[in-house]
Design a protein around this motif. Structure first.
Motif, PDB file in Angstrom:
ATOM      1  N   ASN A   1      -0.933   3.549   5.581  1.00  0.00           N
ATOM      2  CA  ASN A   1      -1.557   3.706   6.897  1.00  0.00           C
ATOM      3  C   ASN A   1      -3.079   3.672   6.786  1.00  0.00           C
ATOM      4  O   ASN A   1      -3.793   4.484   7.377  1.00  0.00           O
ATOM      5  N   ALA A   2      -3.572   2.730   6.019  1.00  0.00           N
ATOM      6  CA  ALA A   2      -5.018   2.606   5.807  1.00  0.00           C
ATOM      7  C   ALA A   2      -5.348   1.153   5.488  1.00  0.00           C
ATOM      8  O   ALA A   2      -4.466   0.357   5.175  1.00  0.00           O
ATOM      9  N   ASN A   3      -6.625   0.823   5.600  1.00  0.00           N
ATOM     10  CA  ASN A   3      -7.072  -0.506   5.194  1.00  0.00           C
ATOM     11  C   ASN A   3      -7.069  -0.616   3.674  1.00  0.00           C
ATOM     12  O   ASN A   3      -7.312   0.371   2.965  1.00  0.00           O
ATOM     13  N   PHE A   4      -6.833  -1.806   3.178  1.00  0.00           N
ATOM     14  CA  PHE A   4      -6.772  -1.997   1.726  1.00  0.00           C
ATOM     15  C   PHE A   4      -8.053  -1.533   1.050  1.00  0.00           C
ATOM     16  O   PHE A   4      -8.010  -0.883   0.002  1.00  0.00           O
ATOM     17  N   VAL A   5      -9.186  -1.845   1.637  1.00  0.00           N
ATOM     18  CA  VAL A   5     -10.468  -1.514   0.989  1.00  0.00           C
ATOM     19  C   VAL A   5     -10.733  -0.012   0.974  1.00  0.00           C
ATOM     20  O   VAL A   5     -11.620   0.448   0.251  1.00  0.00           O
ATOM     21  N   ASP A   6      -9.988   0.763   1.760  1.00  0.00           N
ATOM     22  CA  ASP A   6     -10.182   2.212   1.807  1.00  0.00           C
ATOM     23  C   ASP A   6      -9.205   2.963   0.915  1.00  0.00           C
ATOM     24  O   ASP A   6      -9.244   4.198   0.858  1.00  0.00           O
ATOM     25  N   LEU A   7      -8.324   2.253   0.227  1.00  0.00           N
ATOM     26  CA  LEU A   7      -7.314   2.896  -0.608  1.00  0.00           C
ATOM     27  C   LEU A   7      -7.913   3.442  -1.890  1.00  0.00           C
ATOM     28  O   LEU A   7      -8.958   2.992  -2.366  1.00  0.00           O
ATOM     29  N   GLU A   8      -7.217   4.415  -2.479  1.00  0.00           N
ATOM     30  CA  GLU A   8      -7.551   4.866  -3.824  1.00  0.00           C
ATOM     31  C   GLU A   8      -7.179   3.767  -4.809  1.00  0.00           C
ATOM     32  O   GLU A   8      -6.346   2.901  -4.518  1.00  0.00           O
ATOM     33  N   GLY A   9      -7.770   3.817  -5.985  1.00  0.00           N
ATOM     34  CA  GLY A   9      -7.508   2.782  -6.979  1.00  0.00           C
ATOM     35  C   GLY A   9      -6.037   2.629  -7.315  1.00  0.00           C
ATOM     36  O   GLY A   9      -5.524   1.506  -7.413  1.00  0.00           O
ATOM     37  N   GLY A  10      -5.348   3.749  -7.496  1.00  0.00           N
ATOM     38  CA  GLY A  10      -3.933   3.682  -7.834  1.00  0.00           C
ATOM     39  C   GLY A  10      -3.096   3.064  -6.727  1.00  0.00           C
ATOM     40  O   GLY A  10      -2.087   2.399  -7.000  1.00  0.00           O
ATOM     41  N   GLN A  11      -3.509   3.262  -5.493  1.00  0.00           N
ATOM     42  CA  GLN A  11      -2.790   2.676  -4.363  1.00  0.00           C
ATOM     43  C   GLN A  11      -2.992   1.162  -4.319  1.00  0.00           C
ATOM     44  O   GLN A  11      -2.057   0.405  -4.059  1.00  0.00           O
ATOM     45  N   MET A  12      -4.221   0.715  -4.580  1.00  0.00           N
ATOM     46  CA  MET A  12      -4.461  -0.726  -4.682  1.00  0.00           C
ATOM     47  C   MET A  12      -3.623  -1.328  -5.800  1.00  0.00           C
ATOM     48  O   MET A  12      -3.024  -2.395  -5.645  1.00  0.00           O
ATOM     49  N   ASP A  13      -3.574  -0.624  -6.928  1.00  0.00           N
ATOM     50  CA  ASP A  13      -2.797  -1.113  -8.064  1.00  0.00           C
ATOM     51  C   ASP A  13      -1.320  -1.233  -7.715  1.00  0.00           C
ATOM     52  O   ASP A  13      -0.644  -2.160  -8.167  1.00  0.00           O
ATOM     53  N   GLU A  14      -0.823  -0.301  -6.925  1.00  0.00           N
ATOM     54  CA  GLU A  14       0.583  -0.350  -6.519  1.00  0.00           C
ATOM     55  C   GLU A  14       0.879  -1.638  -5.759  1.00  0.00           C
ATOM     56  O   GLU A  14       1.902  -2.292  -5.988  1.00  0.00           O
ATOM     57  N   ILE A  15      -0.022  -2.010  -4.866  1.00  0.00           N
ATOM     58  CA  ILE A  15       0.183  -3.228  -4.074  1.00  0.00           C
ATOM     59  C   ILE A  15       0.043  -4.463  -4.947  1.00  0.00           C
ATOM     60  O   ILE A  15       0.866  -5.388  -4.889  1.00  0.00           O
ATOM     61  N   LEU A  16      -0.976  -4.497  -5.789  1.00  0.00           N
ATOM     62  CA  LEU A  16      -1.157  -5.650  -6.682  1.00  0.00           C
ATOM     63  C   LEU A  16       0.020  -5.787  -7.650  1.00  0.00           C
ATOM     64  O   LEU A  16       0.470  -6.897  -7.953  1.00  0.00           O
ATOM     65  N   THR A  17       0.539  -4.656  -8.121  1.00  0.00           N
ATOM     66  CA  THR A  17       1.686  -4.694  -9.019  1.00  0.00           C
ATOM     67  C   THR A  17       2.926  -5.213  -8.295  1.00  0.00           C
ATOM     68  O   THR A  17       3.741  -5.923  -8.890  1.00  0.00           O
ATOM     69  N   ALA A  18       3.051  -4.889  -7.010  1.00  0.00           N
ATOM     70  CA  ALA A  18       4.179  -5.411  -6.228  1.00  0.00           C
ATOM     71  C   ALA A  18       4.107  -6.935  -6.128  1.00  0.00           C
ATOM     72  O   ALA A  18       5.135  -7.617  -6.162  1.00  0.00           O
ATOM     73  N   PHE A  19       2.892  -7.475  -6.021  1.00  0.00           N
ATOM     74  CA  PHE A  19       2.736  -8.932  -6.061  1.00  0.00           C
ATOM     75  C   PHE A  19       3.140  -9.462  -7.435  1.00  0.00           C
ATOM     76  O   PHE A  19       3.878 -10.445  -7.550  1.00  0.00           O
ATOM     77  N   GLN A  20       2.649  -8.821  -8.475  1.00  0.00           N
ATOM     78  CA  GLN A  20       2.922  -9.274  -9.835  1.00  0.00           C
ATOM     79  C   GLN A  20       4.417  -9.258 -10.132  1.00  0.00           C
ATOM     80  O   GLN A  20       4.939 -10.140 -10.842  1.00  0.00           O
ATOM     81  N   GLU A  21       5.125  -8.282  -9.618  1.00  0.00           N
ATOM     82  CA  GLU A  21       6.557  -8.166  -9.872  1.00  0.00           C
ATOM     83  C   GLU A  21       7.388  -8.919  -8.845  1.00  0.00           C
ATOM     84  O   GLU A  21       8.611  -8.802  -8.828  1.00  0.00           O
ATOM     85  N   ASP A  22       6.717  -9.689  -7.993  1.00  0.00           N
ATOM     86  CA  ASP A  22       7.386 -10.566  -7.031  1.00  0.00           C
ATOM     87  C   ASP A  22       8.254  -9.796  -6.040  1.00  0.00           C
ATOM     88  O   ASP A  22       9.325 -10.259  -5.620  1.00  0.00           O
ATOM     89  N   GLU A  23       7.780  -8.632  -5.647  1.00  0.00           N
ATOM     90  CA  GLU A  23       8.531  -7.782  -4.724  1.00  0.00           C
ATOM     91  C   GLU A  23       8.142  -8.017  -3.271  1.00  0.00           C
ATOM     92  O   GLU A  23       8.741  -7.420  -2.368  1.00  0.00           O
ATOM     93  N   ILE A  24       7.156  -8.861  -3.041  1.00  0.00           N
ATOM     94  CA  ILE A  24       6.636  -9.080  -1.692  1.00  0.00           C
ATOM     95  C   ILE A  24       6.955 -10.516  -1.257  1.00  0.00           C
ATOM     96  O   ILE A  24       6.864 -11.450  -2.064  1.00  0.00           O
ATOM     97  N   GLN A  25       7.329 -10.659  -0.012  1.00  0.00           N
ATOM     98  CA  GLN A  25       7.658 -11.978   0.527  1.00  0.00           C
ATOM     99  C   GLN A  25       6.404 -12.691   1.020  1.00  0.00           C
ATOM    100  O   GLN A  25       5.614 -12.142   1.774  1.00  0.00           O
ATOM    101  N   MET A  26       6.228 -13.927   0.561  1.00  0.00           N
ATOM    102  CA  MET A  26       5.174 -14.786   1.071  1.00  0.00           C
ATOM    103  C   MET A  26       5.801 -16.103   1.522  1.00  0.00           C
ATOM    104  O   MET A  26       6.884 -16.465   1.065  1.00  0.00           O
ATOM    105  N   LYS A  27       5.127 -16.802   2.412  1.00  0.00           N
ATOM    106  CA  LYS A  27       5.635 -18.070   2.927  1.00  0.00           C
ATOM    107  C   LYS A  27       5.034 -19.231   2.142  1.00  0.00           C
ATOM    108  O   LYS A  27       3.820 -19.349   2.032  1.00  0.00           O
ATOM    109  N   GLY A  28       5.922 -20.087   1.616  1.00  0.00           N
ATOM    110  CA  GLY A  28       5.453 -21.278   0.926  1.00  0.00           C
ATOM    111  C   GLY A  28       5.040 -21.067  -0.507  1.00  0.00           C
ATOM    112  O   GLY A  28       4.647 -22.020  -1.191  1.00  0.00           O
ATOM    113  N   VAL A  29       5.123 -19.853  -1.006  1.00  0.00           N
ATOM    114  CA  VAL A  29       4.724 -19.547  -2.375  1.00  0.00           C
ATOM    115  C   VAL A  29       5.290 -18.179  -2.739  1.00  0.00           C
ATOM    116  O   VAL A  29       5.522 -17.339  -1.861  1.00  0.00           O
ATOM    117  N   SER A  30       5.541 -17.945  -4.002  1.00  0.00           N
ATOM    118  CA  SER A  30       5.999 -16.625  -4.423  1.00  0.00           C
ATOM    119  C   SER A  30       4.807 -15.702  -4.612  1.00  0.00           C
ATOM    120  O   SER A  30       3.691 -16.153  -4.931  1.00  0.00           O
TER     121      SER A  30
END
Length: 250
Positions: free
Chosen positions: A157-186
């Motif tokens: 419930n916050a903007n990405f730029v306002d997150l704590e470092g660990g929270q940003m890492d959680e989102i980036l790790t979700a991309f790395q582990e292919d847990e997030i849906q994107m259109k036209g690309v994994s």
């Protein structure tokens, strides 16, 4: 979170993301990101010549070439800083001008995939294959950054730029582990492109917009582009050589 803990978590993320900066040969061009786009080095936003290594906001002082929305650019800046963080060895992605390097490349041939075959049919490729998406790189980046913002809102419930470092890492790790849906690309492929672009911006020649003041090279002891080593080649002692950029007069 203390500065020591913050730096450790960020460096730990870099190590576990599959490739560490120390594994690269300093100054190498490792992904064809550099095309014909070159530019001059200006002061980073939120910094001055006296505070080059400062990791803060990254927008304002230098003009943007691709991003028209500063909010998207700030997400890019913070994401790259998590991948290549400032620590006691030297500046991170923001201090090195990496966000501007990526912005500059996305505005040119690299971002438009103008030197690559981009006609169908488009089939889903294997993770071991190269570029398989119907999306241009700049479209991919824009979608990825928008989804980072959406994930930040959904998870915290916050903007990405306002997150704590660990929270940003959680989102980036979700991309790395292919847990997030994107259109036209994994999500995994986008993460790999983002990570490669970050490291290339940190270590490419400064004429392309990153590696500010050649600090990326200095951290690795890389001499850059010397015209000759005739004065050092006979020495049996280790030589510390001031790095030179292609943009410098020899």
């Amino acid at each position: 979170m203390s500065k020591k803990e913050k730096n450790f978590s960020r460096r730990d993320f870099l190590k576990t993301s599959g490739i560490a900066a120390g594994a690269l040969v300093g100054g190498g061009i490792i992904g064809g990101l550099i095309a014909s786009n070159t530019g001059t080095q200006n002061a980073l936003p939120g910094t001055s010549p006296a505070t080059d290594g400062e990791a803060g906001s990254a927008g304002g002082a230098r003009g943007l070439m691709f991003f028209k929305n500063d909010a998207e650019f700030q997400i890019l800046a913070q994401a790259t800083e998590r991948i290549f963080p400032e620590d006691d060895l030297g500046p991170g992605a923001i201090g090195l001008g990496v966000p501007y390097y990526i912005d500059q490349q996305l505005a040119g041939a690299y971002g438009e995939n103008s030197k690559e075959y981009m006609q169908g049919p488009f089939l889903e490729g294997e993770s071991t294959q190269g570029y398989q998406s119907r999306l241009r790189r700049n479209e991919m980046f824009r979608q990825g950054l928008q989804i980072m913002q959406q994930e930040a809102q959904k998870r915290f419930n916050a903007n990405f730029v306002d997150l704590e470092g660990g929270q940003m890492d959680e989102i980036l790790t979700a991309f790395q582990e292919d847990e997030i849906q994107m259109k036209g690309v994994s999500a995994l492929f986008f993460f790999r492109i983002l990570r490669s672009a970050t490291l290339e911006g940190a270590y490419s020649d400064p004429i392309y917009g990153g590696n500010r003041n050649m600090e990326g090279w200095r951290m690795k002891g890389f001499p850059g582009h010397q015209s000759a080593y005739i004065n050092q080649i006979e020495s049996e002692e280790f030589q510390e050589i001031e790095p030179q950029s292609l943009g410098m007069k020899h």
